[in-house]
Enzyme design. Structure first.
Site, mmCIF file in Angstrom:
data_model
loop_
_atom_site.group_PDB
_atom_site.id
_atom_site.type_symbol
_atom_site.label_atom_id
_atom_site.label_comp_id
_atom_site.label_asym_id
_atom_site.label_seq_id
_atom_site.Cartn_x
_atom_site.Cartn_y
_atom_site.Cartn_z
ATOM 1 N N LYS A 142 -60.533 24.147 9.521
ATOM 2 C CA LYS A 142 -59.630 25.286 9.294
ATOM 3 C C LYS A 142 -59.570 26.112 10.554
ATOM 4 O O LYS A 142 -60.533 26.158 11.331
ATOM 5 C CB LYS A 142 -60.157 26.152 8.149
ATOM 6 N N GLY B 270 -48.991 36.378 -6.415
ATOM 7 C CA GLY B 270 -48.530 35.861 -5.113
ATOM 8 C C GLY B 270 -47.217 35.129 -5.326
ATOM 9 O O GLY B 270 -47.115 34.273 -6.209
ATOM 10 N N GLY C 279 -45.267 33.733 -2.653
ATOM 11 C CA GLY C 279 -44.873 33.102 -1.396
ATOM 12 C C GLY C 279 -44.404 31.687 -1.682
ATOM 13 O O GLY C 279 -43.923 31.391 -2.788
ATOM 14 N N ASN C 280 -44.591 30.821 -0.714
ATOM 15 C CA ASN C 280 -44.114 29.450 -0.847
ATOM 16 C C ASN C 280 -44.715 28.765 -2.081
ATOM 17 O O ASN C 280 -44.006 28.201 -2.907
ATOM 18 C CB ASN C 280 -44.452 28.690 0.442
ATOM 19 N N ALA C 281 -46.028 28.867 -2.246
ATOM 20 C CA ALA C 281 -46.662 28.178 -3.371
ATOM 21 C C ALA C 281 -46.304 28.844 -4.704
ATOM 22 O O ALA C 281 -45.861 28.178 -5.645
ATOM 23 C CB ALA C 281 -48.172 28.147 -3.167
ATOM 24 N N GLY C 282 -46.470 30.160 -4.784
ATOM 25 C CA GLY C 282 -46.256 30.883 -6.042
ATOM 26 C C GLY C 282 -44.836 30.795 -6.567
ATOM 27 O O GLY C 282 -44.607 30.573 -7.758
HETATM 28 N N1 GLU Z 1 -53.484 24.824 4.393
HETATM 29 C C1 GLU Z 1 -53.369 23.847 3.369
HETATM 30 C C2 GLU Z 1 -54.640 23.742 2.556
HETATM 31 O O1 GLU Z 1 -55.421 24.656 2.546
HETATM 32 C C3 GLU Z 1 -52.895 22.502 3.900
HETATM 33 C C4 GLU Z 1 -53.800 21.840 4.872
HETATM 34 C C5 GLU Z 1 -53.193 20.596 5.513
HETATM 35 O O2 GLU Z 1 -52.119 20.210 5.132
HETATM 36 O O3 GLU Z 1 -53.845 20.062 6.406
HETATM 37 O O4 GLU Z 1 -54.892 22.799 1.862
#
Ligand code: GLU
Length: 420
Positions: A109, A221, A223-226
């Site tokens: 990350k 939330g 955003g994109n996911a919510g």
């Molecule tokens: N940020 C996203 C996650 O937390 C996607 C990570 C990715 O696609 O590498 O799963």
């Protein structure tokens, strides 16, 4: 003063999770020791020239937590409160997520400590490129593959790819995923986190859906996911009764008019606190306490804590965000028999389609959206069924079962590599 990395990387939640895994008596503490701290940590400060001519020093991180299963993989966030502890915890979760889903990746990350809302487009581009200039030697299609996360998007991935390709002198689309389509992105990637979770909920509530029961959903939330999961769940007859953004939360007992909310969000000044349609304004905290069938935290981590977990009334929580429930809150929810679909399973759709994107980049052969979505469904349901099976067999929470499956796979790879 002498520091060693063990003191510096205090991922308390990782340690608590590992303690829980140890208590189950399946893994030895010797074996688990290899997951106690990240394998590699990059922490740096880069100069960012602002439009005003002033230079600011920006703190940034990349943590490659474990690479036993393959090159490390995970998103990169821009946020004013990012720190090494948070990035380490998220990288740990990525390692478990990728292992649980059976992907050939370790976990990583990244984080840049800045508030993108306060930057101009040019400043954001300079920051994105500067991050890659610091890190390019330590990432790559078979080393570590970043992707979008909180406050980063396709455009940022495009700038980062371009900077990397300029430095190394050749095209390398497999460096980063979540890219714009014309730069080698994948169809279906932008909606994949929500769609993956949607497949799980459809399976989990199969009986109720067949009986045409109306399930009530609250989403923290938008955003994109919510927002995408709201649309998908509504399309199969679920009722979205509450949603929130960073300004406020909206509630309507009989169901919110989602199309109105989606078009409101497209406009300027679109914070929910200014919404005047058919909904009651409630606080974000009140949203988390609603008596609903499904609660979906889809924003930042740590929103359900030991201080408020006792007041949660939802029957099931699906972690669409990373780490929205702290370990101590999780124990409280367990005693209250509130089911939790853990983030390492629930929000894995994003990284699964990132994997498909990377495969397409390596093969220079691009899939249809139908293929992406149907293979995503297969990956999600395979992991879900394995988690359900183990949780029923060994009477474990879904989180406990998911973590065991993930840790088992990582430790098997570590053993075969001769590391433990
Ligand atoms: N940020 C996203 C996650 O937390 C996607 C990570 C990715 O696609 O590498 O799963």
């Amino acid at each position: 003063m002498v520091y060693d990395t063990e003191d510096l990387i205090m991922c308390e939640h990782c340690k608590e999770q590992l303690e829980k895994a140890k208590e189950l008596g399946i893994f030895s503490s010797h074996d688990l020791g290899i997951l106690k701290n990240p394998r590699r940590v990059f922490a740096f400060n880069f100069p960012l020239v602002m439009d005003s001519g002033e230079t600011k020093l920006i703190s940034a991180f990349r943590v490659q937590y474990n690479d036993a299963l393959g090159p490390t993989k995970g998103g990169l966030r821009f946020h004013q409160s990012v720190d090494l502890n948070e990035v380490s915890e998220l990288a740990f979760l990525m390692s478990l997520k990728n292992a649980l889903l059976g992907l050939p990746f370790g976990g990583a990350k990244g984080g840049v400590k800045l508030d993108p809302k306060k930057l101009s487009e040019k400043e954001l581009e300079r920051a994105s490129r500067a991050y890659i200039r610091e890190l390019w030697k330590f990432i790559g299609p078979s080393i570590d593959i970043p992707a979008p996360d909180v406050n980063t998007n396709e455009k940022v991935m495009g700038w980062m790819l371009d900077e990397y390709e300029k430095i190394v002198g050749h095209k390398a689309p497999g460096l980063i995923t979540g890219k714009p389509l014309v730069l080698g992105g994948s169809l279906g990637r932008s909606t994949s986190t929500a769609r993956g979770a949607f497949f799980l909920l459809q399976e989990h509530f199969k009986k109720e859906l067949e009986e045409k029961k109306t399930l009530r959903v609250a989403i923290q939330g938008f955003g994109n996911a919510g927002s995408v999961i709201a649309e998908l769940l509504e399309s199969i007859g679920m009722k979205i009764v509450a949603v929130s953004d960073s300004s406020s939360a909206l509630y309507n007992e009989t169901g919110l008019a989602l199309d109105e909310l989606l078009s409101f969000k497209k406009g300027k000044n679109s914070s929910f606190s200014k919404f005047s349609g058919n909904a009651k304004q409630i606080t974000q905290e009140e949203l988390l306490m609603l008596d609903v069938d499904i609660l979906i935290p889809a924003a930042l981590g740590g929103v359900i804590r030991k201080e408020n977990a006792n007041n949660v009334k939802a029957k099931l929580i699906l972690e669409l965000a990373n780490g929205p429930i702290t370990p101590s809150a999780d124990s409280i929810l367990n005693t209250k028999n509130i089911e939790v679909i853990p983030g390492i399973l629930a929000n894995a759709g994003g990284v699964v389609v990132s994997y498909f994107e990377w495969v397409q980049n390596l093969q220079n052969y691009y899939w249809t959206e139908e293929r992406v979505n149907s293979e995503l469904q297969e990956y999600m349901l395979k992991a879900y069924n394995a988690v359900i099976l183990l949780s029923q067999k060994d009477k474990l929470s879904l989180r406990g079962a998911a973590e065991i499956l993930a840790i088992r796979r990582i430790l098997e790879a570590e053993k075969l590599r001769g590391n433990i």
